[in-house]
Design an enzyme around this catalytic site. Structure first.
Site, mmCIF file in Angstrom:
data_model
loop_
_atom_site.group_PDB
_atom_site.id
_atom_site.type_symbol
_atom_site.label_atom_id
_atom_site.label_comp_id
_atom_site.label_asym_id
_atom_site.label_seq_id
_atom_site.Cartn_x
_atom_site.Cartn_y
_atom_site.Cartn_z
ATOM 1 N N TYR A 76 -11.149 6.047 19.939
ATOM 2 C CA TYR A 76 -12.124 5.359 19.086
ATOM 3 C C TYR A 76 -12.020 3.834 19.163
ATOM 4 O O TYR A 76 -12.713 3.134 18.441
ATOM 5 C CB TYR A 76 -12.014 5.893 17.652
ATOM 6 N N HIS A 80 -1.530 -0.019 5.627
ATOM 7 C CA HIS A 80 -2.212 0.889 6.556
ATOM 8 C C HIS A 80 -1.405 2.150 6.865
ATOM 9 O O HIS A 80 -1.288 2.554 8.021
ATOM 10 C CB HIS A 80 -2.568 0.167 7.856
ATOM 11 N N GLN A 138 0.822 -1.213 0.000
ATOM 12 C CA GLN A 138 0.000 0.000 0.000
ATOM 13 C C GLN A 138 0.853 1.259 0.000
ATOM 14 O O GLN A 138 0.335 2.365 0.111
ATOM 15 C CB GLN A 138 -0.927 -0.015 1.224
ATOM 16 N N GLU A 151 -15.966 2.069 9.310
ATOM 17 C CA GLU A 151 -16.514 3.083 10.206
ATOM 18 C C GLU A 151 -16.526 4.475 9.583
ATOM 19 O O GLU A 151 -15.605 4.863 8.862
ATOM 20 C CB GLU A 151 -15.675 3.165 11.491
ATOM 21 N N TYR A 175 -9.200 -10.974 10.865
ATOM 22 C CA TYR A 175 -9.238 -11.853 9.703
ATOM 23 C C TYR A 175 -8.957 -13.301 10.081
ATOM 24 O O TYR A 175 -9.354 -14.222 9.371
ATOM 25 C CB TYR A 175 -8.232 -11.373 8.645
#
Length: 384
Positions: free
Chosen positions: A268, A166, A100, A258, A279
């Site tokens: 949060y 991420h 990513q 979310e 997973y």
């Protein structure tokens, strides 16, 4: 003409079903307002395929209508929609491309017309692995091949860790000129709850990278001074609504994507709570079990895989004014959300038939959309 191009060039009457998926909440506790609606609305939208890019990640709109588009492999492109001309910007930093990682977000300084400053996020390699970086640079357009000058690093994810997932690294200015950065937890879980790390956090700093004195964690160390909220997983969309409230859309684990209203100093909950599970199949307690953590205003199971977020303020699509528009990857959709409803609810979903990576509103009220991946289209949404 190939099928993909044909799909982009035709005028579509998009059949959109009002849905709000709350599978993470036991059915017996769902309020009537949270149930999927059976109302159907038809919106006529023209989807214009403008150009093709290689793994585009983000875009910014210049005052003259030209676009700046990042490509994940390390390119920054100045694109003119009128003549389709692509100009590659020179003097770019080296990015850690893979997974990513690569070039990420791009945003113009609120006083760009005067100072020509822009901000870029990207992944870099270093001691310990990889991490996101945000730089400030002057965009020099006064030559045949534009370039970045006066590059300054103003923020880094700490610590660098192994793996290339991420990063999040969305970048956004608020109305007072403060810079906000979304920082993913880098698939390491626990750093999201650790204030000695800025992973899994929403960051608020000055435009030069300096600390803002009214941030909530001033007494908990130098890294914590940057932090506005924590307990986040992979916040890939960030936008202010018309009231100046910050909203963040983030990927959950297996289920539980979310939409969060970001408040000063709030936790949060990730990875302690989530409305999805690991997973591996291991359960994560739902938000309802731990009311001390801030719960999402809306969440999705099955997931939408959110990539981006804007609040629409234009005139071209009156029914979308003041609404949140979310780009979806696995959902291959634009998801329209009314954040003023109690509770917030999804009111429309537009099937784009491709993974959507980024969104920006143009000055005329049309919407620029970039697809995800190689051979990805830049699309302009206009009213029929």
């Amino acid at each position: 003409m190939n099928i993909k191009a044909f799909h982009r060039l035709i005028t579509l009457s998009v059949l959109s079903v009002l849905t709000a998926c709350h599978a993470q909440t036991p059915p017996e506790t769902q309020s009537k307002e949270n149930q999927p609606s059976s109302v159907v609305a038809v919106t006529s939208i023209q989807m214009k395929r403008i150009a093709e890019f290689n793994e585009p990640w983000a875009l910014a709109v210049l005052a003259d209508g030209r676009l700046l588009i990042t490509e994940k492999s390390g390119q920054l492109i100045l694109f003119n929609p009128r003549d389709q001309k692509k100009t590659f910007i020179k003097n770019l930093p080296k990015v850690a491309y893979g997974g990513q990682g690569g070039f990420g977000d791009i945003v113009l300084h609120p006083k760009f017309a005067q100072n020509h400053q822009m901000y870029l996020s990207y992944a870099e390699a270093g001691q310990g692995g990889y991490g996101a970086v945000v730089i400030r640079a002057d965009l020099n357009l006064d030559q045949a091949q534009p370039q970045l000058d006066n590059i300054t690093t103003i923020w880094k994810q700490v610590p660098k860790v192994r793996g290339q997932g991420h990063y999040a690294h969305r970048v956004l200015f608020d109305g007072s000129g403060k810079l906000w950065i979304s920082s993913g937890e880098r698939q390491k879980f626990d750093p999201a709850q650790d204030l000695t790390s800025n992973l899994g956090k929403i960051i608020r700093i000055n435009d030069d990278g300096s600390v803002i004195v009214d941030n909530p964690f001033q007494s908990q160390g130098e890294v914590a001074k940057q932090v506005w909220s924590f307990g986040h997983r992979n916040p890939l969309g960030m936008a202010f609504d018309e009231q100046g409230q910050l909203w963040v859309v983030e990927m959950g684990p297996k289920g539980g994507d979310e939409l969060n209203l970001i408040q000063k100093g709030k936790n949060y909950g990730y990875p302690v709570v989530s409305n999805g599970d690991h997973y591996s199949g291991l359960n994560i307690p739902d938000h309802v079990t731990r009311p001390e953590f801030e719960a999402p205003k809306l969440d999705w199971t099955p997931v939408i895989s959110p990539s981006s977020l804007i609040f629409y303020t234009g005139q071209m699509f009156p029914k979308w004014q003041g609404k949140a528009i979310i780009g979806g990857l696995s959902s291959e959709a634009l998801i329209i959300v009314d954040t003023t409803a109690q509770p917030a609810k999804e009111i429309q979903r537009i099937d784009m038939k491709q993974r959507i990576r980024g969104l920006q509103q143009a000055k005329d009220g049309s919407i620029w959309v970039i697809e995800d991946g190689k051979h990805a289209d830049l699309i302009q949404l206009v009213k029929l």
